[in-house]
Design a protein around this motif. Sequence first.
Motif, PDB file in Angstrom:
ATOM      1  N   GLU A 100       2.835  16.234  16.171  1.00  0.00           N
ATOM      2  CA  GLU A 100       2.927  15.461  15.029  1.00  0.00           C
ATOM      3  C   GLU A 100       1.848  14.413  14.788  1.00  0.00           C
ATOM      4  O   GLU A 100       1.489  14.366  13.698  1.00  0.00           O
ATOM      5  N   GLN A 101       1.412  13.797  16.045  1.00  0.00           N
ATOM      6  CA  GLN A 101       0.521  12.991  15.727  1.00  0.00           C
ATOM      7  C   GLN A 101      -0.918  13.679  15.376  1.00  0.00           C
ATOM      8  O   GLN A 101      -1.496  12.801  14.511  1.00  0.00           O
ATOM      9  N   GLY A 116      13.376   9.265  13.482  1.00  0.00           N
ATOM     10  CA  GLY A 116      12.756   9.423  14.838  1.00  0.00           C
ATOM     11  C   GLY A 116      11.757  10.225  15.237  1.00  0.00           C
ATOM     12  O   GLY A 116      11.553  10.801  16.109  1.00  0.00           O
ATOM     13  N   LEU A 117      11.044  10.501  14.053  1.00  0.00           N
ATOM     14  CA  LEU A 117       9.718  11.297  14.155  1.00  0.00           C
ATOM     15  C   LEU A 117       8.447  10.667  14.559  1.00  0.00           C
ATOM     16  O   LEU A 117       8.445   9.356  14.704  1.00  0.00           O
ATOM     17  N   GLY A 118       7.710  11.530  14.924  1.00  0.00           N
ATOM     18  CA  GLY A 118       6.172  10.972  15.192  1.00  0.00           C
ATOM     19  C   GLY A 118       6.196  10.827  16.636  1.00  0.00           C
ATOM     20  O   GLY A 118       5.131  10.272  16.883  1.00  0.00           O
ATOM     21  N   GLY A 119       6.877  11.187  17.326  1.00  0.00           N
ATOM     22  CA  GLY A 119       6.441  11.079  18.805  1.00  0.00           C
ATOM     23  C   GLY A 119       5.957  12.135  19.763  1.00  0.00           C
ATOM     24  O   GLY A 119       5.305  11.904  20.654  1.00  0.00           O
ATOM     25  N   SER A 120       5.881  13.365  18.996  1.00  0.00           N
ATOM     26  CA  SER A 120       5.026  14.399  19.619  1.00  0.00           C
ATOM     27  C   SER A 120       3.537  14.468  19.516  1.00  0.00           C
ATOM     28  O   SER A 120       3.238  14.136  18.395  1.00  0.00           O
ATOM     29  N   THR A 121       2.860  15.079  20.380  1.00  0.00           N
ATOM     30  CA  THR A 121       1.265  15.202  20.182  1.00  0.00           C
ATOM     31  C   THR A 121       1.115  16.054  18.961  1.00  0.00           C
ATOM     32  O   THR A 121       0.117  15.731  18.294  1.00  0.00           O
ATOM     33  N   LEU A 125       9.626   6.597  11.112  1.00  0.00           N
ATOM     34  CA  LEU A 125       9.772   6.398  12.730  1.00  0.00           C
ATOM     35  C   LEU A 125      10.994   6.110  13.260  1.00  0.00           C
ATOM     36  O   LEU A 125      11.643   6.505  14.411  1.00  0.00           O
ATOM     37  N   ASP A 126      11.727   5.196  12.603  1.00  0.00           N
ATOM     38  CA  ASP A 126      13.210   4.510  13.271  1.00  0.00           C
ATOM     39  C   ASP A 126      14.339   5.452  12.590  1.00  0.00           C
ATOM     40  O   ASP A 126      14.869   5.906  13.358  1.00  0.00           O
ATOM     41  N   GLN A 177       8.841  19.123  10.836  1.00  0.00           N
ATOM     42  CA  GLN A 177       8.206  17.981  11.438  1.00  0.00           C
ATOM     43  C   GLN A 177       6.775  17.906  11.385  1.00  0.00           C
ATOM     44  O   GLN A 177       6.220  16.846  11.072  1.00  0.00           O
TER      45      GLN A 177
END
Length: 116
Positions: A85-86, A78-83, A74-75, A6
């Motif tokens: 990753e950001q 479903g990635l990009g949600g964790s701190t 993103l859709d 990820q």
Amino acid sequence: MSMSLQLVLAAAMGLVSVDLFSRAWKGFLGAVAAVVLNRKGWIGRRAMLMRLHGHLALSLLCMLALLASFRVYLDSFGLGGSTAEQMVYLLACVARMAVFFKNFSSDLDALFRTEE
């Protein structure tokens, strides 16, 4: 999906998104430069239209690719949600943006060259 994968994907997305955005922006600036050069009388109408075609096509393609990549990242995945990753995404963006700004002056000068 493992966290390390990820983070690698977040870094790749950061690099790709800045690259696509900068190419789209330079395409738009190239179109503006073509119109300015034509209005000043430095290039002919045919040269302006050829430049407009190339730059606007590049800009449109890059923006569509950017939208599609975010949609998939993103859709669909479903990635990009964790701190984490950001933060990796942000660091990759900053690194790629530094390269963009380093080369921007010469890229802008190239847009205003009149020799064909």
